[in-house]
Enzyme design. Structure first.
Site, PDB file in Angstrom:
ATOM      1  CG  ASP A 195      -2.302   0.655   0.882  1.00 48.29           C
ATOM      2  OD1 ASP A 195      -2.265   1.844   0.510  1.00 48.29           O
ATOM      3  OD2 ASP A 195      -3.355   0.012   0.998  1.00 48.29           O
ATOM      4  CG  HIS A 218      -0.746   1.131  -3.420  1.00 46.58           C
ATOM      5  ND1 HIS A 218      -2.010   0.822  -2.980  1.00 46.58           N
ATOM      6  CD2 HIS A 218      -0.310   0.032  -4.081  1.00 46.58           C
ATOM      7  CE1 HIS A 218      -2.323  -0.402  -3.341  1.00 46.58           C
ATOM      8  NE2 HIS A 218      -1.301  -0.906  -4.017  1.00 46.58           N
TER       9      HIS A 218
END
Length: 387
Positions: A195, A218
């Site tokens: 993430d 991410h």
């Protein structure tokens, strides 16, 4: 015992209580030993100069089935109202997250990112809550069930030389999450995860992020903000001298429709991109489920500076994506020394802009022709957004 099997929780609680009440004490996790500790809250305030020295290995129970039934499944180790503590060492915090990631409810388990019914709470590995004057440095942490580090309601935090690693497909494993926290420095760290490397939530101000190697991940994100029509205020954020590689996003601001508040005075400077989708992204239509209704209210985004951002982008997405609210435009977005080239092929993709206003002070590659120059003639609904 330190054998990685025996429950060492009570021993740690007793050691904490003793160290907390002593001046300039050190709580040592010795090298060569692995300690299994169940969910615990370590409470302050403590005497000044406390050092939590992690030279060995800390680990939680192995997965949801081993978790104590009466304990929250949302957090593992919590430090509450602790002031002037230094957590350091060359040891390892092993979150043993794989069994949590494989819960049926997790996004990567369903078809096309869908989720399935069932319990889904997963613990944050290390949470600092309402604490101040903290230093966290030199640690290795891997495979957290969810966020690796989370700072809520903290101030004066210095984070340095961390190594954070979990698989690229591990869901919601943000490296460092900051919420309602002020004066936070994050320096000289390496983060590879599933993430955001760093995520900055509402109520965060004066955050300096420097010399981070991020990815696969991410990217580095402000948000998401404004969920469930909430008010969010974020200001004075700097991300500089960093590398983002093989990531779904680069530097991103993400907000939900229907929110309020503002994001302002943000600087992204001297950042190298290596095969990154969406290297520069503002997404005011954030909606992971893709089933959100359109709303007119929005978090107001202004005074965002992008300087010396260079490298390559994944051609599946445009190098710049500036999707601002239909009714609350982004204002004073400033771009200088941008050079983003395709990682494959020779065709430059054009940036995407929607209701985005600002200035381009130097030649950029690709050109940001879609940016509306200057300021909008009127900016409705902003007065209620000011923080």
């Amino acid at each position: 015992m330190g054998d990685g099997v025996t429950d060492d929780t009570e021993a740690f609680k007793m050691a904490w209580d003793s160290a907390c009440q002593a001046e300039s004490a050190t709580l040592l996790v010795p090298y060569g030993y692995s300690f299994m500790v169940k969910p615990a809250i370590f409470t302050g305030p403590c005497r000044s100069g406390l050092v939590f020295q992690i030279d060995g290995t800390l680990m939680p129970p192995d997965g949801p089935e081993s978790w104590p039934r009466k304990s929250s499944k949302r957090q593992w180790l919590v430090f509450y109202r602790v002031n002037e503590m230094k957590m350091q060492g060359g040891g390892l915090i092993d979150g043993r997250g794989e069994k949590w990631w494989n819960l049926p409810c997790k996004p990567h388990k369903g078809i096309n990112g869908t989720t399935r019914p069932g319990p889904c709470d997963s613990p944050v590995a290390m949470r600092f809550f309402m604490s101040s004057n903290l230093t966290v440095e030199g640690l290795r942490i891997m495979n957290s069930p969810e966020f690796h580090f989370r700072f809520d309601g903290c101030r004066d935090v210095h984070i340095d030389t961390l190594y954070i690693k979990s698989p690229a497909q591990s869901p919601n494993t943000d490296g460092i999450h900051i919420e309602n926290s002020n004066n936070v420095n994050i320096y000289n760290s390496v983060i590879l995860n599933g993430d955001d490397c760093v995520s900055i939530g509402s109520g965060s101000h004066n955050v300096d992020i420097r010399n981070i190697t991020c990815g696969p991940s991410h990217g580095i994100s402000i948000g998401s903000l404004g969920m469930h029509s909430s008010r969010a205020c974020v200001s004075n954020i700097t991300v500089s001298d960093s590398m983002i590689k093989h990531s779904d996003n680069g530097v991103r601001i993400k907000t939900w429709q229907g929110g309020s508040g503002s994001v302002s005075h943000v600087r992204f400077e001297n950042i190298q991109m290596d095969t990154v989708r969406n290297p520069i992204m503002i997404d005011q239509y954030y909606c992971p489920s893709k089933g959100c209704r359109n709303q007119t209210a929005a978090v107001y985004i202004s005074d965002i500076f992008y300087t010396n951002i260079k490298g390559s982008y994944d051609i599946r997405s445009p190098p710049m994506h500036l999707a601002c609210s239909e009714t609350v435009p982004c204002t004073n977005l400033t771009f200088s020394d941008i050079e983003l080239l395709p990682a494959q092929g020779q065709v430059l993709l054009s940036p995407f802009c929607w209701n985005a206003y600002g200035f381009v002070t130097t030649l950029t590659i690709p050109p940001v022709f879609c940016l509306s120059e200057g300021f909008p003639q009127s900016v409705p609904q902003i007065d209620g957004n000011l923080c």
